[in-house]
Design an enzyme around this catalytic site. Sequence first.
Site, PDB file in Angstrom:
ATOM      1  N   THR A  11       0.809  -1.223   0.000  1.00  0.00           N
ATOM      2  CA  THR A  11       0.000   0.000   0.000  1.00  0.00           C
ATOM      3  C   THR A  11       0.844   1.276   0.000  1.00  0.00           C
ATOM      4  OG1 THR A  11      -0.140  -0.076   2.407  1.00  0.00           O
ATOM      5  CG2 THR A  11      -1.982  -1.057   1.180  1.00  0.00           C
ATOM      6  N   VAL A  61      -0.359  -9.210   8.327  1.00  0.00           N
ATOM      7  CA  VAL A  61       0.572 -10.358   8.259  1.00  0.00           C
ATOM      8  C   VAL A  61       0.880 -10.943   9.639  1.00  0.00           C
ATOM      9  CG1 VAL A  61       1.677  -9.616   6.086  1.00  0.00           C
ATOM     10  CG2 VAL A  61       2.686  -8.922   8.282  1.00  0.00           C
ATOM     11  N   TYR A 153      13.941  -3.022  16.714  1.00  0.00           N
ATOM     12  CA  TYR A 153      13.824  -2.972  15.244  1.00  0.00           C
ATOM     13  C   TYR A 153      15.053  -3.642  14.618  1.00  0.00           C
ATOM     14  CZ  TYR A 153      13.523  -1.464  10.422  1.00  0.00           C
ATOM     15  OH  TYR A 153      13.481  -1.466   9.044  1.00  0.00           O
TER      16      TYR A 153
END
Length: 252
Positions: A11, A61, A153
Amino acid sequence: MTKIVFITGATSGFGEACAQKFASQGFHLILNGRRKERLIKIQQELETKFGIEILCLPFDVSNKSAVNTAIETIPEKWQSIDLLINNAGLALGRDFFDEATMNDWDTMIDTNLKGLLYVTKAVLPFLKKSKHPQIINMGSVAGKEVYEKGNVYCASKAAVDTISHAMRIDLLRHNIKVTAIHPGAAETEFAEVRFKGDKETAKKTYDGLQALTANDIAETIYYCSTLPPHVCINELTITCTQQANAIFFNRK
Ligand code: NDP
Ligand code: 8X3
């Protein structure tokens, strides 16, 4: 049908640029992302412009049952998937380890690592039927070196790096190419998501840099996926010229 490419996180950013690139070259696409309205807009634009077909699969997901339901019920004509681009992912927050929030950590691990695993496992039965199957996993330079306040992260992308090596080894017997791409700073919605809508702080990520663009990454992915069948790029690190790795920049 001609070749089918399945792209997660289509997207915006890298995923959307990949959709544009592969559509322009005549590939059919299965596009995923949580924002359904964006997927439909991209579908309408690319089908009209390039005369290809697109199947939209809006799901999260990180939601294992949503992943399995969506992929198990892919219509038969869409099942001959040749290329899976595991791109969906995000950073949330840039905080010291002791100040970061558990929720941000959960979301990053659930999306960047577990989401990639769920989608790959579900798509593999289809990929195995392709003559020339390939999986491309979106890592990061953040998975190669840890930087201050990058903690979870960085860890999630180091895990993508490791699991990509593992997939390459374990899927070798099925002749599946596995490629990990590790980009440096690229100007997409990534920083705005990381800083939770704080546009001013997000902009500082790219101060004094001619950063990579989403198109740079799409072109690189396209290159890695259109090499002769006997050639596989196992991993590729790509940064803008002003960035050497996750830590060293030459900002102007
Ligand atoms: P964007 O924020 O522009 O795009 C991220 C995409 O991931 C969106 O399409 C978003 O769609 C999707 N996504 C996020 N969470 C989920 C989820 N739970 N389920 C399904 N889709 C999801 O960022 P980029 O294009 O820059 O990022 C793409 C990938 O590249 C990420 O994995 C990122 O970590 C990685 N990366 C980015 C770099 C950069 O500097 N930009 C550098 C190195 C790696 P939606 O919100 O609609 O679900
Ligand atoms: C995104 C690149 O350096 O902001 O993975 O972590 S960085």
